[in-house]
Scaffold this motif. Structure first.
Motif, PDB file in Angstrom:
ATOM      1  N   ALA A 105      33.087  54.315  40.874  1.00 49.42           N
ATOM      2  CA  ALA A 105      32.696  52.969  40.451  1.00 49.42           C
ATOM      3  C   ALA A 105      31.442  53.042  39.582  1.00 49.42           C
ATOM      4  CB  ALA A 105      32.436  52.097  41.673  1.00 49.42           C
ATOM      5  N   ARG A 106      31.444  52.312  38.474  1.00 44.39           N
ATOM      6  CA  ARG A 106      30.306  52.301  37.561  1.00 44.39           C
ATOM      7  C   ARG A 106      30.003  50.859  37.187  1.00 44.39           C
ATOM      8  NH1 ARG A 106      31.295  56.027  32.609  1.00 44.39           N
ATOM      9  NH2 ARG A 106      29.067  55.660  32.396  1.00 44.39           N
ATOM     10  N   PRO A 107      28.841  50.348  37.547  1.00 44.30           N
ATOM     11  CA  PRO A 107      28.514  48.949  37.243  1.00 44.30           C
ATOM     12  C   PRO A 107      28.228  48.751  35.763  1.00 44.30           C
ATOM     13  CG  PRO A 107      26.628  50.057  38.207  1.00 44.30           C
ATOM     14  CD  PRO A 107      27.758  51.031  38.287  1.00 44.30           C
ATOM     15  N   HIS A 124      34.296  40.227  24.862  1.00 41.90           N
ATOM     16  CA  HIS A 124      34.529  39.764  26.227  1.00 41.90           C
ATOM     17  C   HIS A 124      34.870  40.974  27.095  1.00 41.90           C
ATOM     18  CE1 HIS A 124      35.440  35.418  24.981  1.00 41.90           C
ATOM     19  NE2 HIS A 124      35.305  36.070  23.842  1.00 41.90           N
ATOM     20  N   ILE A 125      34.306  41.038  28.307  1.00 44.59           N
ATOM     21  CA  ILE A 125      34.664  42.079  29.262  1.00 44.59           C
ATOM     22  C   ILE A 125      35.294  41.414  30.484  1.00 44.59           C
ATOM     23  CG2 ILE A 125      33.871  44.006  30.678  1.00 44.59           C
ATOM     24  CD1 ILE A 125      31.577  44.421  28.803  1.00 44.59           C
ATOM     25  N   LEU A 126      36.542  41.803  30.798  1.00 46.52           N
ATOM     26  CA  LEU A 126      37.274  41.270  31.945  1.00 46.52           C
ATOM     27  C   LEU A 126      37.522  42.390  32.942  1.00 46.52           C
ATOM     28  CD1 LEU A 126      40.188  39.453  30.022  1.00 46.52           C
ATOM     29  CD2 LEU A 126      37.824  38.672  30.275  1.00 46.52           C
ATOM     30  N   ASP A 127      37.778  42.031  34.217  1.00 46.28           N
ATOM     31  CA  ASP A 127      38.293  43.035  35.135  1.00 46.28           C
ATOM     32  C   ASP A 127      39.803  43.124  34.944  1.00 46.28           C
ATOM     33  OD1 ASP A 127      39.526  40.968  36.547  1.00 46.28           O
ATOM     34  OD2 ASP A 127      38.058  40.953  38.161  1.00 46.28           O
ATOM     35  N   LEU A 167      33.827  38.889  33.189  1.00 50.15           N
ATOM     36  CA  LEU A 167      32.641  39.515  33.778  1.00 50.15           C
ATOM     37  C   LEU A 167      31.384  39.231  32.965  1.00 50.15           C
ATOM     38  CD1 LEU A 167      34.160  42.985  34.784  1.00 50.15           C
ATOM     39  CD2 LEU A 167      33.841  40.959  36.224  1.00 50.15           C
ATOM     40  N   GLN A 168      31.434  39.486  31.663  1.00 52.21           N
ATOM     41  CA  GLN A 168      30.258  39.219  30.840  1.00 52.21           C
ATOM     42  C   GLN A 168      30.605  39.358  29.359  1.00 52.21           C
ATOM     43  OE1 GLN A 168      27.610  42.444  32.232  1.00 52.21           O
ATOM     44  NE2 GLN A 168      27.736  43.337  30.216  1.00 52.21           N
ATOM     45  N   PHE A 169      29.672  38.849  28.513  1.00 49.35           N
ATOM     46  CA  PHE A 169      29.764  39.049  27.072  1.00 49.35           C
ATOM     47  C   PHE A 169      28.931  40.268  26.698  1.00 49.35           C
ATOM     48  CE2 PHE A 169      30.657  34.388  26.927  1.00 49.35           C
ATOM     49  CZ  PHE A 169      31.881  34.476  26.270  1.00 49.35           C
TER      50      PHE A 169
END
Length: 560
Positions: A292-294, A513-516, A522-524
């Motif tokens: 896992a990498r945040p 855009h970042i999605l799971d 999740l965030q821009f």
């Protein structure tokens, strides 16, 4: 002749290179003749401090900064630093208007702050990180010594029992000794591997210290700007001692003449518990379960690469060392230093819309006008797929080294086909109710495969990202992050990473855009460091490469 100017053939004005210098701008470290003073002071981008040449700072006379050369204007040196673009610029860059409204600073001040960062990293490596690595290495050596004693004790225990029944059970004794030796070797192999990894990291740190000392002792600005800190990486690699080893024990039962083999009991398996330890070593991770990498709160610009193109729409790479991109019908390969390695025209000379790098390193592109999918191998282009009533536009390589191709028909239909080589494996076109999954628009349907084997299509014509699973069932549609703006969601490029994140570029809004993997926003990313992002790709180390359509620049970004 004035004796102060007896070397007039040498000491000429740095601007016109014709007249004798008489003044000096200490802020810019430039010597000027009387005619050029006014011209120099007319530059409002920085404050000036002009004085008679004879009164210039004596220390400044001997320390002449090595300004970096401008990558776009080789005859110019960069005396300013664009904070918005995060790279040095020259006067010609400024006059072009590209940096209008950007925050500018003195390149020497930026160099000074970079050196301060290098100095902090050096101190941390020398005073904290390296001693901790050395301490852990010492602890592992002590554990290895204790293990030797433990295994020697096991061997002695077996031999003591063997003295009582030696004649009858000599074979069993040797068998048990062999088992002990095998497990001991396995245990030592585990520790030796960790020991080797620690030693390797210590050597890397030692070399990094030498590199940082070189930067601090040098006035070469380019060295400081090319420096990338690895301290965070070393901190994450720092192990903690005291792994829990559940060591084998000998469990002899009571004497039983009918079961001689049980006289010596059995050896338990070696068990090493590391799940609860708070450290990360370099280990080989399985394809299906990456660590896992945040996401970073603020993404970091790592590299800016200038291409020969002015309008980039697609980009592809695998190992992150070389980047393929194209414009119209020319495909070019660059290394990360911006050097052009290869330039190839399409076989038909037709314009293309997308490229993809296979695991083999070969390049694939779709030619919609010729209705073919082609592969570039050893600088030779081969036709892989030829279609009749469909035109292929966008391609991607999958984890199984198949090809996904988005295409449109002459009558306005759209679909995605998976190919193994030139063999069609299956088609994705309708949902379970027979409704078309994709819009009928010809252009802008970039495709990629996610780690969970979902197929993701950025369908610009439908203002949505359409995601289907392995069974071709619609999982979700992402239509943009809710906002008060009435502007529609306009997806352009798309890619995925090792964590199953889906990254989508919006060219007109200059953001990503970042999605799971389940379509949750999740965030821009990128408003501050990107301009007109279009093509996206992620290398095998989860570095993001972004092709900017407005200026032909490729940016490498760290976001995890």
């Amino acid at each position: 002749m004035d004796p102060r100017y007896c070397a007039q053939d040498v000491l000429l004005c740095n601007l016109c290179n014709k007249d004798v210098l008489q003044s000096h701008c200490e802020a810019c470290n430039i010597s000027l003749c009387l005619n050029c003073v006014g011209k120099h002071l007319s530059d409002p981008s920085k404050r000036h401090n002009v004085m008679p040449y004879s009164q210039r700072n004596q220390q400044q006379q001997h320390i002449i900064p090595n300004y970096p050369k401008c990558p776009k204007h080789s005859e110019k040196h960069c005396e300013l630093y664009c904070e918005s673009c995060d790279f040095p610029v020259c006067s010609t860059c400024l006059s072009s208007g590209y940096h209008r409204g950007h925050n500018l600073s003195d390149v020497l001040q930026k160099h000074s702050s970079k050196k301060e960062s290098v100095k902090r990293d050096l101190e941390e490596l020398q005073e904290i990180i390296r001693p901790e690595f050395q301490k852990v290495a010492s602890d592992i050596t002590a554990v290895k010594a204790n293990l030797e004693k433990h295994y020697e004790g096991l061997t002695t225990a077996v031999m003591k029992q063997g003295e009582d029944y030696y004649r009858e059970i000599e074979i069993i004794v040797n068998k048990r000794k062999s088992e002990i030796e095998e497990i001991r070797a396995k245990n030592l192999k585990i520790l030796s591997k960790e020991d080797d990894e620690i030693a390797s990291n210590v050597l890397e740190i030692k070399q990094k210290i030498l590199d940082l000392e070189k930067i601090l002792s040098s006035n070469d600005v380019t060295l400081a700007f090319s420096y990338i800190s690895r301290n965070a990486e070393f901190r994450n690699l720092l192990p903690k001692p005291n792994a829990t080893y559940i060591l084998p024990i000998l469990s002899p039962p009571k004497f039983n003449t009918e079961q001689l083999s049980n006289f010596f009991g059995s050896l338990s398996e070696l068990s090493v518990t590391t799940d609860d330890l708070e450290y990360t070593l370099k280990r080989t991770e399985s394809h299906s379960s990456p660590p896992a990498r945040p996401l970073l709160d603020k993404s970091q610009l790592i590299t800016t690469l200038f291409t020969n193109f002015t309008n980039l729409s697609s980009i592809s790479c695998f190992d992150g060392e070389e980047i393929w991109t194209f414009e119209r019908n020319i495909m070019e390969l660059y290394n990360l230093q911006g050097k052009l390695m290869e330039s190839i025209k399409t076989k038909s000379k037709n314009y293309i819309y997308d490229i993809a790098v296979m695991k083999s390193g070969d390049l694939v592109y779709a030619d919609p006008k010729a209705r073919t999918v082609n592969i570039l191998k050893n600088k030779q282009i081969e036709e892989v797929i030829r279609l009749q009533e469909w035109s292929p536009y966008y391609v991607c390589s999958t984890f199984s080294n198949d090809l996904l191709v988005t295409m449109n028909s002459d009558d306005g239909q759209s679909k995605v086909i998976r190919y193994s080589g030139s063999t069609e494996k299956h088609t994705i076109q309708f949902d379970n109710k027979g409704v078309p999954l994709y819009s009928s628009d010809v252009f802008l349907k970039y495709v990629c495969e996610n780690r969970n084997l979902d197929i993701c299509v950025a369908d610009n014509g439908a203002s949505a990202v359409v995601v289907v699973n392995q069974e071709d069932e619609l999982r979700f549609r992402y239509t943009g992050y809710p906002s008060s703006s009435k502007e529609p969601f306009c997806p352009y490029g798309i890619t995925t990473d090792s964590q199953g994140h889906i990254l989508i570029s919006e060219n007109l809004k200059s953001c990503i855009h970042i999605l799971d993997q389940d379509g949750q926003f999740l965030q821009f990313l990128g408003n501050c460091i990107l301009q007109s992002p279009w093509g996206l790709c992620v290398d095998n180390k989860d570095s993001l490469f972004v092709a900017q359509s407005s200026n032909g620049i490729v940016k490498k970004i760290k976001y995890m």
